[in-house]
Scaffold this motif. Structure first.
Motif, PDB file in Angstrom:
ATOM      1  N   GLY A   1      -8.626  13.898 -62.474  1.00 48.97           N
ATOM      2  CA  GLY A   1      -8.679  12.895 -63.528  1.00 48.97           C
ATOM      3  C   GLY A   1      -9.948  12.952 -64.368  1.00 48.97           C
ATOM      4  N   GLU A   2     -10.867  13.857 -64.038  1.00 50.61           N
ATOM      5  CA  GLU A   2     -12.132  13.949 -64.782  1.00 50.61           C
ATOM      6  C   GLU A   2     -11.903  14.526 -66.180  1.00 50.61           C
ATOM      7  OE1 GLU A   2     -15.667  15.090 -61.955  1.00 50.61           O
ATOM      8  OE2 GLU A   2     -13.868  16.187 -61.331  1.00 50.61           O
ATOM      9  N   LYS A   3     -12.661  13.996 -67.132  1.00 49.61           N
ATOM     10  CA  LYS A   3     -12.604  14.477 -68.506  1.00 49.61           C
ATOM     11  C   LYS A   3     -13.955  15.068 -68.896  1.00 49.61           C
ATOM     12  CE  LYS A   3      -9.167  11.027 -69.922  1.00 49.61           C
ATOM     13  NZ  LYS A   3      -8.841   9.929 -70.867  1.00 49.61           N
ATOM     14  N   PHE A   4     -13.914  16.164 -69.644  1.00 50.44           N
ATOM     15  CA  PHE A   4     -15.127  16.863 -70.040  1.00 50.44           C
ATOM     16  C   PHE A   4     -15.101  17.076 -71.546  1.00 50.44           C
ATOM     17  CE2 PHE A   4     -14.101  17.847 -65.700  1.00 50.44           C
ATOM     18  CZ  PHE A   4     -15.317  17.710 -65.037  1.00 50.44           C
ATOM     19  N   THR A   5     -16.177  16.702 -72.193  1.00 46.59           N
ATOM     20  CA  THR A   5     -16.253  16.816 -73.646  1.00 46.59           C
ATOM     21  C   THR A   5     -16.583  18.248 -74.066  1.00 46.59           C
ATOM     22  OG1 THR A   5     -18.622  16.333 -73.747  1.00 46.59           O
ATOM     23  CG2 THR A   5     -17.087  14.438 -73.795  1.00 46.59           C
ATOM     24  N   ASN A   6     -16.401  18.502 -75.353  1.00 46.27           N
ATOM     25  CA  ASN A   6     -16.795  19.799 -75.900  1.00 46.27           C
ATOM     26  C   ASN A   6     -18.268  20.086 -75.638  1.00 46.27           C
ATOM     27  OD1 ASN A   6     -14.349  20.736 -77.117  1.00 46.27           O
ATOM     28  ND2 ASN A   6     -14.622  19.270 -78.773  1.00 46.27           N
ATOM     29  N   LEU A   7     -19.089  19.060 -75.771  1.00 43.79           N
ATOM     30  CA  LEU A   7     -20.527  19.256 -75.567  1.00 43.79           C
ATOM     31  C   LEU A   7     -20.832  19.638 -74.127  1.00 43.79           C
ATOM     32  CD1 LEU A   7     -23.370  19.163 -76.756  1.00 43.79           C
ATOM     33  CD2 LEU A   7     -23.460  16.725 -76.159  1.00 43.79           C
ATOM     34  N   GLN A   8     -20.185  18.987 -73.174  1.00 46.68           N
ATOM     35  CA  GLN A   8     -20.419  19.304 -71.761  1.00 46.68           C
ATOM     36  C   GLN A   8     -20.007  20.743 -71.449  1.00 46.68           C
ATOM     37  OE1 GLN A   8     -18.144  15.798 -70.388  1.00 46.68           O
ATOM     38  NE2 GLN A   8     -19.887  15.341 -69.044  1.00 46.68           N
ATOM     39  N   ILE A   9     -18.833  21.147 -71.920  1.00 46.67           N
ATOM     40  CA  ILE A   9     -18.364  22.514 -71.688  1.00 46.67           C
ATOM     41  C   ILE A   9     -19.263  23.510 -72.406  1.00 46.67           C
ATOM     42  CG2 ILE A   9     -16.465  24.133 -72.042  1.00 46.67           C
ATOM     43  CD1 ILE A   9     -15.855  22.068 -69.888  1.00 46.67           C
ATOM     44  N   LEU A  10     -19.666  23.169 -73.635  1.00 48.65           N
ATOM     45  CA  LEU A  10     -20.483  24.072 -74.436  1.00 48.65           C
ATOM     46  C   LEU A  10     -21.856  24.302 -73.815  1.00 48.65           C
ATOM     47  CD1 LEU A  10     -20.498  25.740 -77.036  1.00 48.65           C
ATOM     48  CD2 LEU A  10     -21.323  23.711 -78.251  1.00 48.65           C
ATOM     49  N   LYS A  11     -22.494  23.234 -73.329  1.00 42.08           N
ATOM     50  CA  LYS A  11     -23.828  23.374 -72.714  1.00 42.08           C
ATOM     51  C   LYS A  11     -23.747  24.250 -71.460  1.00 42.08           C
ATOM     52  CE  LYS A  11     -26.501  19.678 -72.481  1.00 42.08           C
ATOM     53  NZ  LYS A  11     -27.661  19.996 -73.322  1.00 42.08           N
ATOM     54  N   ARG A  12     -22.700  24.040 -70.668  1.00 41.43           N
ATOM     55  CA  ARG A  12     -22.525  24.856 -69.477  1.00 41.43           C
ATOM     56  C   ARG A  12     -22.292  26.322 -69.860  1.00 41.43           C
ATOM     57  NH1 ARG A  12     -23.990  24.774 -64.214  1.00 41.43           N
ATOM     58  NH2 ARG A  12     -22.241  24.629 -62.759  1.00 41.43           N
ATOM     59  N   ALA A  13     -21.473  26.530 -70.882  1.00 39.30           N
ATOM     60  CA  ALA A  13     -21.176  27.889 -71.327  1.00 39.30           C
ATOM     61  C   ALA A  13     -22.426  28.591 -71.842  1.00 39.30           C
ATOM     62  CB  ALA A  13     -20.105  27.863 -72.414  1.00 39.30           C
TER      63      ALA A  13
ATOM     64  N   VAL B   1     -19.410  36.968 -57.834  1.00 40.04           N
ATOM     65  CA  VAL B   1     -20.049  35.669 -58.075  1.00 40.04           C
ATOM     66  C   VAL B   1     -19.001  34.578 -57.960  1.00 40.04           C
ATOM     67  CG1 VAL B   1     -21.273  34.228 -59.748  1.00 40.04           C
ATOM     68  CG2 VAL B   1     -21.785  36.683 -59.596  1.00 40.04           C
ATOM     69  N   VAL B   2     -19.280  33.602 -57.109  1.00 41.43           N
ATOM     70  CA  VAL B   2     -18.392  32.445 -56.976  1.00 41.43           C
ATOM     71  C   VAL B   2     -18.578  31.540 -58.193  1.00 41.43           C
ATOM     72  CG1 VAL B   2     -17.775  30.454 -55.565  1.00 41.43           C
ATOM     73  CG2 VAL B   2     -18.521  32.573 -54.469  1.00 41.43           C
ATOM     74  N   ALA B   3     -17.465  31.082 -58.758  1.00 42.68           N
ATOM     75  CA  ALA B   3     -17.544  30.301 -59.992  1.00 42.68           C
ATOM     76  C   ALA B   3     -17.161  28.849 -59.756  1.00 42.68           C
ATOM     77  CB  ALA B   3     -16.656  30.919 -61.060  1.00 42.68           C
ATOM     78  N   ASP B   4     -17.773  28.222 -58.752  1.00 38.02           N
ATOM     79  CA  ASP B   4     -17.654  26.775 -58.617  1.00 38.02           C
ATOM     80  C   ASP B   4     -18.963  26.151 -59.094  1.00 38.02           C
ATOM     81  OD1 ASP B   4     -19.456  27.277 -56.588  1.00 38.02           O
ATOM     82  OD2 ASP B   4     -18.136  26.615 -54.967  1.00 38.02           O
ATOM     83  N   GLY B   5     -19.075  24.817 -59.020  1.00 40.48           N
ATOM     84  CA  GLY B   5     -20.226  24.135 -59.601  1.00 40.48           C
ATOM     85  C   GLY B   5     -21.564  24.554 -59.030  1.00 40.48           C
ATOM     86  N   SER B   6     -21.716  24.481 -57.720  1.00 38.99           N
ATOM     87  CA  SER B   6     -23.011  24.769 -57.101  1.00 38.99           C
ATOM     88  C   SER B   6     -23.391  26.242 -57.243  1.00 38.99           C
ATOM     89  CB  SER B   6     -22.990  24.375 -55.619  1.00 38.99           C
ATOM     90  OG  SER B   6     -21.961  25.062 -54.920  1.00 38.99           O
ATOM     91  N   SER B   7     -22.413  27.125 -57.131  1.00 37.43           N
ATOM     92  CA  SER B   7     -22.701  28.558 -57.252  1.00 37.43           C
ATOM     93  C   SER B   7     -23.096  28.923 -58.675  1.00 37.43           C
ATOM     94  CB  SER B   7     -21.491  29.378 -56.818  1.00 37.43           C
ATOM     95  OG  SER B   7     -21.176  29.127 -55.464  1.00 37.43           O
ATOM     96  N   LEU B   8     -22.468  28.288 -59.666  1.00 37.24           N
ATOM     97  CA  LEU B   8     -22.843  28.539 -61.053  1.00 37.24           C
ATOM     98  C   LEU B   8     -24.228  27.979 -61.354  1.00 37.24           C
ATOM     99  CD1 LEU B   8     -19.503  27.979 -63.002  1.00 37.24           C
ATOM    100  CD2 LEU B   8     -20.722  30.138 -62.640  1.00 37.24           C
ATOM    101  N   ASP B   9     -24.591  26.893 -60.664  1.00 37.76           N
ATOM    102  CA  ASP B   9     -25.966  26.364 -60.803  1.00 37.76           C
ATOM    103  C   ASP B   9     -26.981  27.422 -60.383  1.00 37.76           C
ATOM    104  OD1 ASP B   9     -25.132  23.924 -61.751  1.00 37.76           O
ATOM    105  OD2 ASP B   9     -25.186  22.930 -59.800  1.00 37.76           O
ATOM    106  N   LYS B  10     -26.702  28.110 -59.279  1.00 38.68           N
ATOM    107  CA  LYS B  10     -27.600  29.164 -58.802  1.00 38.68           C
ATOM    108  C   LYS B  10     -27.603  30.349 -59.777  1.00 38.68           C
ATOM    109  CE  LYS B  10     -26.891  28.000 -53.917  1.00 38.68           C
ATOM    110  NZ  LYS B  10     -26.342  28.476 -52.611  1.00 38.68           N
ATOM    111  N   PHE B  11     -26.428  30.682 -60.275  1.00 40.14           N
ATOM    112  CA  PHE B  11     -26.314  31.818 -61.192  1.00 40.14           C
ATOM    113  C   PHE B  11     -27.102  31.580 -62.476  1.00 40.14           C
ATOM    114  CE2 PHE B  11     -23.990  34.156 -64.571  1.00 40.14           C
ATOM    115  CZ  PHE B  11     -24.098  35.446 -64.063  1.00 40.14           C
ATOM    116  N   THR B  12     -27.155  30.330 -62.923  1.00 41.69           N
ATOM    117  CA  THR B  12     -27.815  30.008 -64.200  1.00 41.69           C
ATOM    118  C   THR B  12     -29.219  29.438 -64.008  1.00 41.69           C
ATOM    119  OG1 THR B  12     -26.814  27.785 -64.210  1.00 41.69           O
ATOM    120  CG2 THR B  12     -25.604  29.551 -65.315  1.00 41.69           C
ATOM    121  N   LEU B  13     -29.744  29.529 -62.799  1.00 43.52           N
ATOM    122  CA  LEU B  13     -31.063  28.963 -62.516  1.00 43.52           C
ATOM    123  C   LEU B  13     -32.112  29.524 -63.491  1.00 43.52           C
ATOM    124  CD1 LEU B  13     -32.495  27.066 -60.484  1.00 43.52           C
ATOM    125  CD2 LEU B  13     -33.094  29.110 -59.159  1.00 43.52           C
ATOM    126  N   GLY B  14     -32.812  28.604 -64.154  1.00 43.08           N
ATOM    127  CA  GLY B  14     -33.848  29.012 -65.100  1.00 43.08           C
ATOM    128  C   GLY B  14     -33.339  29.315 -66.495  1.00 43.08           C
TER     129      GLY B  14
END
Length: 543
Positions: free
Chosen positions: A63-75, A161-174
């Motif tokens: 049921g979670e909703k994600f805005t364009n900005l949220q997806i864009l910043k992550r991307a 590379v695992v593409a879930d939330g925590s693993s992507l956090d590690k991948f994008t560290l810094g």
């Protein structure tokens, strides 16, 4: 006139896209001087950035909703991480439909990296078949597929590379997610944007190179009937997974037209589709005919009452099988449309006007030229004459990766793509499907490539010859064994089941005989083999 139109008048959806492209050029969002020079990444980045509060992704499971900005910043943060390793040019993506998939999909485009979209449940063997073809530097996958992917890349320097939330956090560290300071790479519109698996015209799995300009040209096709822009419809329901071109079309077209995407990581069934549609009030979807038929029997009219368009695509069908679904859709009639497309055309080839009969795929899109070619190689000129559909236009694909021979078999020297599908047309130029010349067939809404299964069977010691065809119950095989070898049906089933995905298993049965029908050149005659297997099934000798 819209820049992409080859025949007739432009749709309003094309004129809207023209305005978007003009704005990108005028606001310095591209180095291109004309609409046809704007690449796919520039379109996606501009549209998501300029509608920051618009809903991009709705996770139907949570049921979670994600805005364009949220997806864009992550991307953007993932894109920076990818660009920090300059060796990364291609990646494989094997993901379920979640907000993480959305962010990663755009990230690779923003990084100038070419993705190969692969079936999530691919086996170790199937992954390895594509590794030398794609030459990826990274495989992004789900946590439950790490072991399979890791085994597939043993002995290589390919990262998993695992593409879930925590693993992507590690991948994008810094790596910053700041949008304002992010610069898109300068990529020509005629360059490869992504690679999709396809059967082509021979039935052998291949990887089609799709260009930026081809994908941008196809964006308006889903909205050809609409007149209200932006947001021509309320919400799109994404049912296909990432290896399908329909998935890619939704991921690129919907944000440009400001339509939220409802997706789910859970297994799709007719019951679940009805639940999602009823709960979230989806208004648009593209669905395969078999599951659409199931939906017509189990869904209530209320669950379907929000839909204003349902596109049916993927395989031929009898209109009668969709009558229950059609009856449950709200008035006016004509919301249910049979459409036709191919990976090699970056998307839709034919979509009929509202109210087009379900046994027709409608008229060829105005971005394409077309002709029907009969068995004598002549252009069909009269209505109701049958011919293979040939099409031409700038949205024809660039080629198959490392397979120039297959490309030459599919595209003529003067640029006509041979679809492998036979149609006739009526006086209104509406096309009606007759049969498919390709070797591939579909089972459970998946492409099945006979030669892939035959390759596995052929590795069994004692197998002399084999052919795989599509039977009513699924893939079926006719096998000729060497005398006295001792190979059993169970041995063949075990070899296939342990190597290939579930939908490729020989549920249609195995027939063991002394010879297979051949053509005058000595090649296996697949048409006669299909007839033979059907006869053997009827006699109980193929099981």
């Amino acid at each position: 006139m819209s820049y992409a139109v080859k025949r007739g008048s432009p749709w309003k959806s094309q004129l809207y896209l023209d305005g978007v492209l003009d704005s990108i050029i005028q606001n310095g969002g591209t180095r291109a001087k004309s609409r046809e020079g704007v690449n796919l990444a520039e379109v996606m980045f501009y549209c998501m950035k300029n509608s920051p509060d618009g809903i991009h992704t709705i996770n139907g499971a949570t049921g979670e909703k994600f805005t364009n900005l949220q997806i864009l910043k992550r991307a953007v943060s993932i894109a920076r991480a990818l660009r920090s390793d300059r060796a990364t040019e291609k990646v494989i993506i094997m993901l379920r439909n979640t907000e993480h998939m959305s962010a990663l999909f755009y990230a690779v485009l923003f990084a100038g990296v070419v993705p190969f979209m692969m079936e999530l449940q691919s086996t170790e063997y199937e992954i390895q078949q594509f590794l030398p073809l794609v030459s990826p530097h990274i495989i992004f996958c789900e946590p439950d597929r790490v072991d399979i992917a890791t085994k597939a890349v043993e002995g290589t320097d390919i990262r998993v590379v695992v593409a879930d939330g925590s693993s992507l956090d590690k991948f994008t560290l810094g790596c910053s997610d700041d949008i304002g300071s992010f610069q898109l790479p300068d990529v020509r519109a005629d360059c490869t944007a992504l690679i999709q698996p396809t059967s082509g015209s021979t039935g052998v799995p291949k990887a089609a190179m799709l260009t930026h300009e081809g994908m941008v040209m196809q964006m308006p096709s889903s909205w050809m009937h609409h007149t209200q822009f932006p947001r021509p419809t309320g919400m799109g329901l994404l049912l296909s997974t990432c290896q399908w071109l329909s998935h890619t079309l939704i991921m690129i077209s919907f944000p440009v037209y400001q339509v939220p995407i409802l997706m789910t990581p859970l297994k799709i069934s007719a019951e679940y589709i009805a639940e999602l549609a009823g709960k979230y009030r989806a208004t648009w979807t593209l669905i395969g005919p078999s599951i659409a038929a199931q939906l017509g029997h189990i869904a209530t009219p209320d669950q379907l009452s929000s839909f204003d368009r349902l596109f049916i695509a993927g395989s031929s069908f009898s209109p009668d099988m969709l009558a229950p679904l059609k009856d449950k859709l709200p008035a006016p009639p004509g919301r249910l449309l049979n459409v036709f497309g191919m990976t090699e055309t970056h998307g839709l080839i034919a979509v009929g006007p509202l109210g087009t009969p379900l046994n027709s795929v409608g008229q060829i899109n105005n971005i394409l030229e077309y002709r029907l070619i009969n068995e004598k190689g002549e252009i069909v000129k009269e209505p109701y004459e049958k011919g293979e559909l040939y099409i031409k236009g700038k949205c024809i694909f660039k080629g198959y990766v490392n397979n120039e021979a297959a490309y030459r078999e599919t595209v003529t020297p003067d640029g006509w793509l041979k679809t492998g599908d036979v149609f006739y047309r009526d006086e209104q130029e509406r096309l009606f499907f007759v049969n498919r010349n390709k070797l591939s067939f579909k089972y459970l809404n998946h492409h099945v490539y006979p030669e892939e299964i035959e390759g596995v069977i052929g590795t069994i010691p004692g197998v002399h010859q084999c052919v795989v065809v599509g039977a009513d119950a699924g893939p079926a095989a006719a096998v000729v064994l060497q005398e006295g070898c001792g190979v059993t049906r169970e041995d063949i089933q075990q070899a296939v089941n342990s190597t290939l995905s579930d939908y490729k298993h020989l549920r249609g049965g195995i027939a063991i005989g002394k010879s297979l029908p051949t053509t005058h050149t000595g090649k296996v005659h697949r048409g006669k083999c299909l007839q033979l297997i059907q006869e053997l099934v009827h006699r109980g000798e193929c099981f």
